[in-house]
Design a protein around this motif. Structure first.
Motif, PDB file in Angstrom:
ATOM      1  N   MET A  38       0.829  -1.205   0.000  1.00  0.00           N
ATOM      2  CA  MET A  38       0.000   0.000   0.000  1.00  0.00           C
ATOM      3  C   MET A  38       0.866   1.260   0.000  1.00  0.00           C
ATOM      4  O   MET A  38       0.557   2.246  -0.674  1.00  0.00           O
ATOM      5  CB  MET A  38      -0.925   0.002   1.219  1.00  0.00           C
ATOM      6  CG  MET A  38      -1.898   1.158   1.234  1.00  0.00           C
ATOM      7  SD  MET A  38      -3.054   1.057   2.644  1.00  0.00           S
ATOM      8  CE  MET A  38      -4.128   2.448   2.274  1.00  0.00           C
ATOM      9  N   GLY A  39       1.952   1.239   0.766  1.00  0.00           N
ATOM     10  CA  GLY A  39       2.848   2.388   0.807  1.00  0.00           C
ATOM     11  C   GLY A  39       3.449   2.694  -0.546  1.00  0.00           C
ATOM     12  O   GLY A  39       3.641   3.858  -0.914  1.00  0.00           O
ATOM     13  N   ILE A  42       0.766   4.477  -2.585  1.00  0.00           N
ATOM     14  CA  ILE A  42       0.612   5.862  -2.137  1.00  0.00           C
ATOM     15  C   ILE A  42       1.791   6.704  -2.600  1.00  0.00           C
ATOM     16  O   ILE A  42       1.637   7.880  -2.956  1.00  0.00           O
ATOM     17  CB  ILE A  42       0.475   5.917  -0.607  1.00  0.00           C
ATOM     18  CG1 ILE A  42      -0.823   5.221  -0.174  1.00  0.00           C
ATOM     19  CG2 ILE A  42       0.490   7.356  -0.101  1.00  0.00           C
ATOM     20  CD1 ILE A  42      -0.976   5.098   1.330  1.00  0.00           C
ATOM     21  N   VAL A  45       1.143   7.932  -6.033  1.00  0.00           N
ATOM     22  CA  VAL A  45       0.159   9.019  -6.041  1.00  0.00           C
ATOM     23  C   VAL A  45       0.784  10.316  -5.532  1.00  0.00           C
ATOM     24  O   VAL A  45       0.490  11.407  -6.033  1.00  0.00           O
ATOM     25  CB  VAL A  45      -1.060   8.630  -5.188  1.00  0.00           C
ATOM     26  CG1 VAL A  45      -2.046   9.781  -5.097  1.00  0.00           C
ATOM     27  CG2 VAL A  45      -1.748   7.392  -5.765  1.00  0.00           C
ATOM     28  N   ALA A  46       1.676  10.209  -4.537  1.00  0.00           N
ATOM     29  CA  ALA A  46       2.301  11.399  -3.964  1.00  0.00           C
ATOM     30  C   ALA A  46       3.123  12.177  -4.978  1.00  0.00           C
ATOM     31  O   ALA A  46       3.359  13.378  -4.810  1.00  0.00           O
ATOM     32  CB  ALA A  46       3.180  11.012  -2.776  1.00  0.00           C
ATOM     33  N   SER A  68      -1.690  12.660  -1.262  1.00  0.00           N
ATOM     34  CA  SER A  68      -1.542  11.281  -0.770  1.00  0.00           C
ATOM     35  C   SER A  68      -2.734  10.865   0.075  1.00  0.00           C
ATOM     36  O   SER A  68      -3.211   9.730  -0.021  1.00  0.00           O
ATOM     37  CB  SER A  68      -0.257  11.145   0.048  1.00  0.00           C
ATOM     38  OG  SER A  68       0.875  11.387  -0.738  1.00  0.00           O
ATOM     39  N   GLY A  71      -5.531  10.216  -2.233  1.00  0.00           N
ATOM     40  CA  GLY A  71      -5.309   8.940  -2.912  1.00  0.00           C
ATOM     41  C   GLY A  71      -5.551   7.751  -2.003  1.00  0.00           C
ATOM     42  O   GLY A  71      -6.111   6.734  -2.426  1.00  0.00           O
ATOM     43  N   ALA A  72      -5.136   7.857  -0.733  1.00  0.00           N
ATOM     44  CA  ALA A  72      -5.344   6.763   0.215  1.00  0.00           C
ATOM     45  C   ALA A  72      -6.832   6.532   0.472  1.00  0.00           C
ATOM     46  O   ALA A  72      -7.286   5.380   0.575  1.00  0.00           O
ATOM     47  CB  ALA A  72      -4.627   7.065   1.526  1.00  0.00           C
ATOM     48  N   MET A  75      -8.208   4.751  -2.459  1.00  0.00           N
ATOM     49  CA  MET A  75      -7.810   3.337  -2.424  1.00  0.00           C
ATOM     50  C   MET A  75      -8.721   2.537  -1.504  1.00  0.00           C
ATOM     51  O   MET A  75      -9.107   1.398  -1.832  1.00  0.00           O
ATOM     52  CB  MET A  75      -6.358   3.226  -1.970  1.00  0.00           C
ATOM     53  CG  MET A  75      -5.348   3.711  -2.991  1.00  0.00           C
ATOM     54  SD  MET A  75      -3.663   3.824  -2.338  1.00  0.00           S
ATOM     55  CE  MET A  75      -3.331   2.095  -2.019  1.00  0.00           C
ATOM     56  N   ALA A 178      -5.316   4.182   6.434  1.00  0.00           N
ATOM     57  CA  ALA A 178      -4.881   4.593   5.098  1.00  0.00           C
ATOM     58  C   ALA A 178      -4.335   6.020   5.112  1.00  0.00           C
ATOM     59  O   ALA A 178      -3.295   6.303   4.498  1.00  0.00           O
ATOM     60  CB  ALA A 178      -6.057   4.491   4.122  1.00  0.00           C
ATOM     61  N   ALA A 182      -0.546   7.353   4.321  1.00  0.00           N
ATOM     62  CA  ALA A 182      -0.258   8.424   3.364  1.00  0.00           C
ATOM     63  C   ALA A 182       0.635   9.489   3.989  1.00  0.00           C
ATOM     64  O   ALA A 182       1.579   9.979   3.366  1.00  0.00           O
ATOM     65  CB  ALA A 182      -1.571   9.041   2.875  1.00  0.00           C
ATOM     66  N   SER A 198       8.120   2.114   0.797  1.00  0.00           N
ATOM     67  CA  SER A 198       7.353   0.925   1.172  1.00  0.00           C
ATOM     68  C   SER A 198       8.241  -0.127   1.823  1.00  0.00           C
ATOM     69  O   SER A 198       7.801  -0.847   2.735  1.00  0.00           O
ATOM     70  CB  SER A 198       6.662   0.337  -0.060  1.00  0.00           C
ATOM     71  OG  SER A 198       5.838  -0.748   0.296  1.00  0.00           O
TER      72      SER A 198
END
Length: 300
Positions: A38-39, A42, A45-46, A68, A71-72, A75, A178, A182, A198
């Motif tokens: 997940m990281g 993100i 997206v960041a 972020s 985006g989280a 998600m 989440a 982020a 991540s």
């Protein structure tokens, strides 16, 4: 240590310590939720937030945080409602985040892909005082959430259905996890980089699990590993002139390998000791309960 005489290294070391604390503190919940990547998503997206920061002449850290978090949340919504097409939607979100970052930074006055390098892979010399201030505030939020709500977050991460039955606000806690992930990504991007963050969220937790199965002990060991490798990687990058993000991640992987090598014989020794402590004779599952044996004798 002469490196402490330089203001940029003082800022870099402070940021490294905060990253070493926050990344595993959030990562342990992502590992429990079986969302270790997940990281990474993100982080993609960041990149759009970083590009927007340059385009709008605002702080890339704060803009990346805002994007972020958005985006989280998306998600999590995709995870809830995406069903069969959820993976496709997530892929478009991740790749769109990368493309948006490259596009916005090239549209910015004087911007180029070179401006993204320090955010993608981390950079010691570019950590400014404003970055440190933002990192401190964001790290404080992460620590408050991961420690203050550890029981609730652990329950949701282990079994959502059971947590829902006990009355916990599962969706709100999932969203909070989440959002915290982020925020952690933007905390770490100046030291480790968006493409490598991540690993620092997941590998220290996996390394800590080689030594302990207790949540509290795993949490403490993972944070200790995180702080150790971020400081070690930062110092190494200063003296050897190597990229800090890559150095930190490689040290983290090396720590995992060492702990795995040490934990394997210890686990075998514990297993042999446990087997030796059991009484000789039939295994416990083969033994006839006393009450049943007495009943059979009476019937005979």
């Amino acid at each position: 240590m002469d490196l402490l005489n330089y203001a940029f290294m003082q800022r870099a070391l402070l940021a490294a310590v905060l990253v070493g604390i926050t990344a595993p503190a959030v990562g342990i919940y992502l590992v429990q939720r079986r969302q270790p990547l997940m990281g990474d998503g993100i982080g993609h997206v960041a990149m759009t937030g970083v590009g927007l920061g340059f385009l709008l002449s605002t702080s890339p850290v704060w803009m990346a945080t805002a994007v972020s978090v958005l985006g989280a949340v998306l998600m999590e919504l995709i995870r809830w409602y995406g069903r069969t097409r959820g993976d496709i939607a997530l892929a478009m979100l991740f790749y769109g985040g990368m493309a948006g970052g490259v596009m916005f930074i090239n549209l910015a006055p004087g911007g180029s892909n070179a401006n993204l390098t320090s955010y993608l892979f981390g950079s010691l010399s570019t950590v400014s005082q404003s970055d440190v201030t933002a990192i401190c505030l964001l790290a404080a939020f992460v620590v408050l959430v991961t420690l203050g709500l550890r029981r609730q977050l652990f329950a949701v991460s282990q079994d959502e259905e059971f947590a829902r039955v006990t009355g916990l606000p599962v969706r709100a806690l999932n969203l909070l996890t989440a959002v915290t992930a982020a925020v952690t990504v933007t905390v770490a991007m100046r030291v480790v980089g968006l493409l490598l963050v991540s690993a620092l969220m997941v590998v220290p937790v996996a390394a800590a699990q080689q030594l302990s199965r207790s949540f509290a002990a795993t949490f403490a060991i993972a944070v200790a590993i995180g702080v150790s490798v971020t400081i070690g990687g930062t110092v190494t990058s200063y003296y050897q002139d190597v990229p800090p993000g890559a150095t930190i991640v490689l040290l983290t992987i090396a720590m995992f390998i060492v702990l795995t090598a040490l934990a394997t014989p210890l686990a075998r020794r514990r297993a042999r000791a446990l087997a030796a402590s059991l009484p000789a004779g039939d295994p416990a599952e083969c033994a006839i309960p006393a009450t049943r044996a007495a009943g059979d004798g009476a019937g005979a």
